[in-house]
Design a protein around this motif. Sequence first.
Motif, mmCIF file in Angstrom:
data_model
loop_
_atom_site.group_PDB
_atom_site.id
_atom_site.type_symbol
_atom_site.label_atom_id
_atom_site.label_comp_id
_atom_site.label_asym_id
_atom_site.label_seq_id
_atom_site.Cartn_x
_atom_site.Cartn_y
_atom_site.Cartn_z
ATOM 1 N N ALA A 109 0.849 -1.204 0.000
ATOM 2 C CA ALA A 109 0.000 0.000 0.000
ATOM 3 C C ALA A 109 0.880 1.248 0.000
ATOM 4 O O ALA A 109 1.900 1.300 0.694
ATOM 5 C CB ALA A 109 -0.887 -0.018 1.243
ATOM 6 N N ALA A 110 0.483 2.246 -0.799
ATOM 7 C CA ALA A 110 1.273 3.483 -0.885
ATOM 8 C C ALA A 110 0.883 4.427 0.255
ATOM 9 O O ALA A 110 -0.292 4.532 0.601
ATOM 10 C CB ALA A 110 1.031 4.150 -2.230
ATOM 11 N N ILE A 111 1.896 5.127 0.802
ATOM 12 C CA ILE A 111 1.635 6.069 1.908
ATOM 13 C C ILE A 111 1.493 7.463 1.310
ATOM 14 O O ILE A 111 2.370 7.903 0.549
ATOM 15 C CB ILE A 111 2.823 6.059 2.903
ATOM 16 N N LYS A 112 0.415 8.150 1.647
ATOM 17 C CA LYS A 112 0.212 9.514 1.136
ATOM 18 C C LYS A 112 1.203 10.449 1.838
ATOM 19 O O LYS A 112 1.299 10.425 3.065
ATOM 20 C CB LYS A 112 -1.224 9.948 1.397
ATOM 21 N N ALA A 113 1.943 11.232 1.066
ATOM 22 C CA ALA A 113 2.963 12.082 1.694
ATOM 23 C C ALA A 113 3.121 13.390 0.927
ATOM 24 O O ALA A 113 2.681 13.520 -0.208
ATOM 25 C CB ALA A 113 4.299 11.348 1.729
ATOM 26 N N LYS A 114 3.756 14.352 1.589
ATOM 27 C CA LYS A 114 4.123 15.627 0.955
ATOM 28 C C LYS A 114 5.603 15.545 0.593
ATOM 29 O O LYS A 114 6.381 14.871 1.281
ATOM 30 C CB LYS A 114 3.905 16.783 1.941
ATOM 31 N N ILE A 115 5.998 16.277 -0.424
ATOM 32 C CA ILE A 115 7.377 16.184 -0.928
ATOM 33 C C ILE A 115 8.403 16.497 0.169
ATOM 34 O O ILE A 115 9.428 15.835 0.286
ATOM 35 C CB ILE A 115 7.551 17.102 -2.160
ATOM 36 N N LEU A 116 8.077 17.471 1.002
ATOM 37 C CA LEU A 116 9.001 17.892 2.059
ATOM 38 C C LEU A 116 9.383 16.754 3.007
ATOM 39 O O LEU A 116 10.494 16.718 3.541
ATOM 40 C CB LEU A 116 8.331 19.024 2.846
ATOM 41 N N ASN A 117 8.416 15.834 3.218
ATOM 42 C CA ASN A 117 8.628 14.803 4.244
ATOM 43 C C ASN A 117 8.959 13.438 3.656
ATOM 44 O O ASN A 117 8.650 12.421 4.262
ATOM 45 C CB ASN A 117 7.359 14.656 5.095
ATOM 46 N N LEU A 118 9.568 13.396 2.499
ATOM 47 C CA LEU A 118 9.707 12.093 1.837
ATOM 48 C C LEU A 118 10.862 11.235 2.342
ATOM 49 O O LEU A 118 10.836 10.016 2.185
ATOM 50 C CB LEU A 118 9.862 12.295 0.319
ATOM 51 N N GLU A 119 11.881 11.862 2.919
ATOM 52 C CA GLU A 119 13.105 11.110 3.211
ATOM 53 C C GLU A 119 12.871 9.781 3.946
ATOM 54 O O GLU A 119 13.437 8.765 3.556
ATOM 55 C CB GLU A 119 14.103 11.978 3.956
ATOM 56 N N PRO A 120 12.012 9.753 4.980
ATOM 57 C CA PRO A 120 11.821 8.476 5.699
ATOM 58 C C PRO A 120 11.199 7.392 4.821
ATOM 59 O O PRO A 120 11.194 6.226 5.216
ATOM 60 C CB PRO A 120 10.868 8.833 6.839
ATOM 61 N N ARG A 127 2.349 7.972 -2.305
ATOM 62 C CA ARG A 127 1.325 8.584 -3.171
ATOM 63 C C ARG A 127 1.430 10.095 -2.973
ATOM 64 O O ARG A 127 1.343 10.586 -1.849
ATOM 65 C CB ARG A 127 -0.051 8.083 -2.723
ATOM 66 N N ILE A 128 1.636 10.786 -4.085
ATOM 67 C CA ILE A 128 1.875 12.227 -3.978
ATOM 68 C C ILE A 128 0.982 12.981 -4.964
ATOM 69 O O ILE A 128 0.797 12.541 -6.103
ATOM 70 C CB ILE A 128 3.344 12.541 -4.279
ATOM 71 N N PHE A 129 0.473 14.116 -4.518
ATOM 72 C CA PHE A 129 -0.381 14.951 -5.369
ATOM 73 C C PHE A 129 0.345 16.266 -5.641
ATOM 74 O O PHE A 129 1.038 16.778 -4.761
ATOM 75 C CB PHE A 129 -1.699 15.254 -4.649
ATOM 76 N N GLY A 130 0.175 16.788 -6.839
ATOM 77 C CA GLY A 130 0.807 18.082 -7.104
ATOM 78 C C GLY A 130 0.600 18.556 -8.527
ATOM 79 O O GLY A 130 -0.251 18.040 -9.258
ATOM 80 N N LEU A 144 9.344 13.931 -15.165
ATOM 81 C CA LEU A 144 8.363 14.920 -14.706
ATOM 82 C C LEU A 144 8.842 15.457 -13.349
ATOM 83 O O LEU A 144 9.156 14.669 -12.454
ATOM 84 C CB LEU A 144 7.023 14.183 -14.583
ATOM 85 N N VAL A 145 8.927 16.777 -13.238
ATOM 86 C CA VAL A 145 9.220 17.354 -11.919
ATOM 87 C C VAL A 145 7.883 17.795 -11.337
ATOM 88 O O VAL A 145 7.164 18.595 -11.944
ATOM 89 C CB VAL A 145 10.217 18.527 -12.002
ATOM 90 N N LEU A 146 7.571 17.223 -10.171
ATOM 91 C CA LEU A 146 6.298 17.521 -9.520
ATOM 92 C C LEU A 146 6.523 18.609 -8.460
ATOM 93 O O LEU A 146 7.553 18.624 -7.782
ATOM 94 C CB LEU A 146 5.764 16.253 -8.847
ATOM 95 N N ARG A 147 5.542 19.489 -8.336
ATOM 96 C CA ARG A 147 5.614 20.565 -7.330
ATOM 97 C C ARG A 147 4.356 20.454 -6.480
ATOM 98 O O ARG A 147 3.254 20.366 -7.024
ATOM 99 C CB ARG A 147 5.621 21.896 -8.094
ATOM 100 N N ASP A 148 4.505 20.407 -5.161
ATOM 101 C CA ASP A 148 3.293 20.331 -4.330
ATOM 102 C C ASP A 148 3.219 21.466 -3.312
ATOM 103 O O ASP A 148 2.426 21.415 -2.373
ATOM 104 C CB ASP A 148 3.186 18.956 -3.648
ATOM 105 N N GLY A 149 4.045 22.501 -3.504
ATOM 106 C CA GLY A 149 4.026 23.630 -2.566
ATOM 107 C C GLY A 149 4.977 23.423 -1.400
ATOM 108 O O GLY A 149 5.380 24.378 -0.758
ATOM 109 N N THR A 150 5.378 22.152 -1.155
ATOM 110 C CA THR A 150 6.359 21.942 -0.079
ATOM 111 C C THR A 150 7.729 21.664 -0.685
ATOM 112 O O THR A 150 8.724 21.607 0.026
ATOM 113 C CB THR A 150 5.990 20.755 0.838
ATOM 114 N N GLY A 151 7.790 21.459 -1.992
ATOM 115 C CA GLY A 151 9.068 21.185 -2.634
ATOM 116 C C GLY A 151 8.879 20.674 -4.050
ATOM 117 O O GLY A 151 7.768 20.716 -4.601
ATOM 118 N N TYR A 152 9.986 20.201 -4.625
ATOM 119 C CA TYR A 152 9.989 19.678 -5.988
ATOM 120 C C TYR A 152 10.468 18.240 -5.933
ATOM 121 O O TYR A 152 11.353 17.905 -5.147
ATOM 122 C CB TYR A 152 10.938 20.486 -6.870
#
Length: 572
Positions: A109-120, A127-130, A144-152
């Motif tokens: 199962a994919a974990i929904k995350a923001k770009i800023l917090n991806l390292e872990p 799963r990322i939206f942007g 594709l470079v994705l932007r979600d407001g917290t990073g690229y």
Amino acid sequence: MTSIYVDEAAGSDLAGAGSQTTPYQTLAHALFTHGQAADVLVRKDPSAEYEQPTQSALKKAKKGADGLEKKRRKAEELAEAATEEREKRERLLEESKKVQLIEDDTLPAAIKAKILNLEPYRGKRVRIFGWVHRLRSQKDIIFLVLRDGTGYLQTILSGVPAQTYAALTLTLESTVELVGTLQPTPEGKTAPGGHELVVDFWRTIGAAPGGDDAFTNRLNEKSDPSILADLRHLVLRGENASSVLRLRSATLSAFRATYAEQHLLEVTPPCLVQTQVEGGATLFKLNYYGQPAFLTQSSQLYLETCLPSLGDVFCVQESFRAENSHTRRHLSEYTHLEAELAFITFDDLMNHIEAIICEVVDKLWKNESTAALIQQLNPSFAPPARPFMRLTYVDAIAWLNEHGIEHEAEDAQGNVITDAEGKPKMVPHVVGDDIAEAAERKMTDAIGTPIFLHSFPAGLKAFYMKKVPGNGGGDQPAAIALTESCDLLMPGVGEIVGGSMRISDIDELLEGYKREGIDPAPYYWFTDQRKYGTCEHGGYGLGIERFLAWLAKRYTIRECTLYPRWPGRATP
Ligand code: 4AD
């Protein structure tokens, strides 16, 4: 054989038909169109007779005709290639409609995350939206470079995910949902965050238009400033514009944290007011339930009323200035950071301003992500050295004169005096002159470090400023009596802070109202501060946009606010 006609002066290769009435212009074009064996007659201009061309002219024209033929063949080949390409793309698009991409539910199962917090989540499915920030196709792979407001985030679509109709028609600034495994960036390559997403499932959420209405057709680096202003809502999606706003947010937080450390309490004064602070000329007037009211120019007077109740205070409030200034450091609405301190001396005030600014810069510079923003926007930035230079107004006038920096002469009505050619008459500065923006900027840039310019004549400053005790104060005429006032000037921008000690004596305050032609009645609450336990106090205002223009080296402070307002501009 019918003859072909060329008139070297009046003919036309484009519109001509080679007849006597509509001749061509060049022999080369006639031979290219009708074959090298054509019978061509040439004349210099309509007044001359048509004649057979000379052998040498024919030889030269044949070469020219060969060149034209080569060009024609090349164009034909290119057109064929384009048609082939178009047909291939159409076939591919038709084919792609059959390709079905279904999320594989046997995968973890994919974990929904923001770009800023991806390292872990390295090595895991996320799963990322942007928004599609950059897009490049290479063979069968889509980068594709994705932007979600917290990073690229660098992402890679290959195989089935890159073959769907949605993949082949994807456009910049569309919104997407991407699901895949986060991999560390391969050795020798770099990507934001040090990782990239290998996509196994994705979908378009909102497709942005392509073609004429494509994002890059509405806006690009060459767009005119007025278009950039109209499209500020789209400009904000750019890397520099968003970095400035990110730095702005961090700057406001750093100021708030620094004030908290120094025990200044934040208050929120009103925007709708019925008193002026900085002179009637720059007030935005409005009808307030039938009464005159204004948009605030400064919250200073309200901060002063907080001292007996809350101690030292600050606020972050919008200030409004109705001045018709189109300069790169004036806005009609700006974010005004103001503070007020009780029981201090003028020296304490300047020390405090310097300490606050340096502490804020230190906080931003020590923080990895804000330091990166500063370096991105202003690569040569270095925190300023302390202590800041202090220069009296009188010494600054002398400095300007020593360095030949003059100002435009004005008549008694304040109109610029010009010479016969309409050029402004330039004159040296004298004590009592307002140091205009241009002169101030030249001096600040020449000195190249922050400068506290202080002790301005009362005639140049607001009604509330305290006079320098015993030195130019007292009985001196207002125009040259000096005040305990200071402006902090920064290279590249000029004044970013204006501050002063305030009048603590009630009679002197009443005198100040009179001098400025202010009716004291609506100021009863301010005057009461001098009546019920007066104290020596002072404060200042800092324009956040000007501070940012200095820190991030922006050409204009218009870049340092979300939606800038200047004369004539209140949209978007
Ligand atoms: O020097 P100013 O007018 O001072 C005051 O308003 C005081 N009452 C503040 C106080 O002592 N509490 O404005 C203070 C600062 C300026 O140094 C400048 O940075 C900024 O506000 N400022 C402007 N910023 C953008 N656009 C304008 N039109 C500005 N006018 C002033």
